[in-house]
Design a protein around this motif. Structure first.
Motif, mmCIF file in Angstrom:
data_model
loop_
_atom_site.group_PDB
_atom_site.id
_atom_site.type_symbol
_atom_site.label_atom_id
_atom_site.label_comp_id
_atom_site.label_asym_id
_atom_site.label_seq_id
_atom_site.Cartn_x
_atom_site.Cartn_y
_atom_site.Cartn_z
ATOM 1 N N LYS A 1 -6.759 1.995 0.237
ATOM 2 C CA LYS A 1 -6.796 0.591 0.882
ATOM 3 C C LYS A 1 -5.710 -0.297 -0.169
ATOM 4 N N ALA A 2 -5.064 -1.084 0.738
ATOM 5 C CA ALA A 2 -4.329 -2.181 -0.011
ATOM 6 C C ALA A 2 -5.183 -3.219 -0.985
ATOM 7 N N VAL A 3 -4.360 -3.405 -2.236
ATOM 8 C CA VAL A 3 -5.108 -4.138 -3.088
ATOM 9 C C VAL A 3 -4.817 -5.469 -2.332
ATOM 10 N N THR B 1 0.916 -1.200 -0.052
ATOM 11 C CA THR B 1 -0.059 0.018 -0.114
ATOM 12 C C THR B 1 0.876 1.195 0.022
ATOM 13 N N VAL B 2 0.541 2.209 -0.783
ATOM 14 C CA VAL B 2 1.047 3.363 -0.705
ATOM 15 C C VAL B 2 0.009 4.223 0.050
ATOM 16 N N MET B 3 0.377 4.784 1.100
ATOM 17 C CA MET B 3 -0.742 5.479 1.708
ATOM 18 C C MET B 3 -0.507 7.188 1.484
ATOM 19 N N TYR C 1 -0.807 -7.185 4.738
ATOM 20 C CA TYR C 1 0.437 -6.914 5.294
ATOM 21 C C TYR C 1 1.082 -5.658 4.758
ATOM 22 N N ASP C 2 0.638 -4.438 5.294
ATOM 23 C CA ASP C 2 1.355 -3.278 5.023
ATOM 24 C C ASP C 2 1.429 -2.266 6.318
#
Length: 194
Positions: free
Chosen positions: A39-41, A2-4, A115-116
């Motif tokens: 939101k993470a893929v 994830t890139v926040m 897992y981020d």
């Protein structure tokens, strides 16, 4: 990974909805507590857990649907916009409500950790607070980092928190209290966490 994209925002919920509607399909945005986040893929194991839970819900409560992409208005003064991994509600509950639905009538929300770097803040702090603040009776967290399932119940809307938490290790039986009202056998979850 994830890139926040996070910042304190003076953005309105309506402005966020316009922004989110223009995001590419590979990006899922949320607006929680005045912050915009991506939101993470989901990875394959994440999606497998969601599908496992979907099957459990269908077998135990055929009168309910587990929606896996419905956005909810959740947060202080309805300024939050979240997309739970699952929202358990009566059949056709979200019909006609659009992309961001009122959370009234949702019996349970579900999150599966990714897992981020922002999982702790997002899934263990902000989302339970947002779900409790709008009175969702049950919040189920499948925590792959900790190999456990956490059932949050008894929401305190004013405090924005759940009063009761029950934690069970993967492999243990987990009772989802009313209004959900069924039990999960969680042994299969051991296969989908690292």
């Amino acid at each position: 990974m994830t890139v926040m994209a996070e910042r304190t925002s003076h953005m309105t919920a309506e402005e966020f909805e316009r922004l989110a509607s223009t995001a590419p399909e590979t990006v899922t945005l949320e607006f929680i507590d005045g912050r915009i986040g991506e939101k993470a893929v989901p990875d394959g194991d994440h999606e497998t857990i969601v599908m496992w839970l979907l099957r459990q819900c269908m077998q135990s409560r055929s009168d309910l649907d587990l929606h896996t992409s419905q956005g909810l208005k959740a947060g202080a003064y309805r300024k939050g916009r979240v997309r739970p991994d699952g929202s358990l509600a009566p059949i056709a509950h979200f019909a006609g409500q659009g992309e961001w639905a009122d959370p009234a009538g949702v019996l349970m929300t579900v999150e599966v950790t990714s897992y981020d770097s922002d999982t702790d803040r997002r899934d263990r702090q902000e989302k339970p607070a947002a779900y409790a603040a709008v009175g969702i009776p049950v919040y189920l967290l499948v925590d792959r980092d900790r190999y456990e399932v956490v059932v949050h119940t008894n929401p305190d809307r004013e405090a924005g928190r759940y009063r009761d938490l029950h934690t069970a290790s993967f492999g243990e039986e987990v009772v989802l209290p009313e209004p959900v009202g069924f039990t999960l056998e969680t042994d299969a979850l051991k296969n989908y966490a690292r």
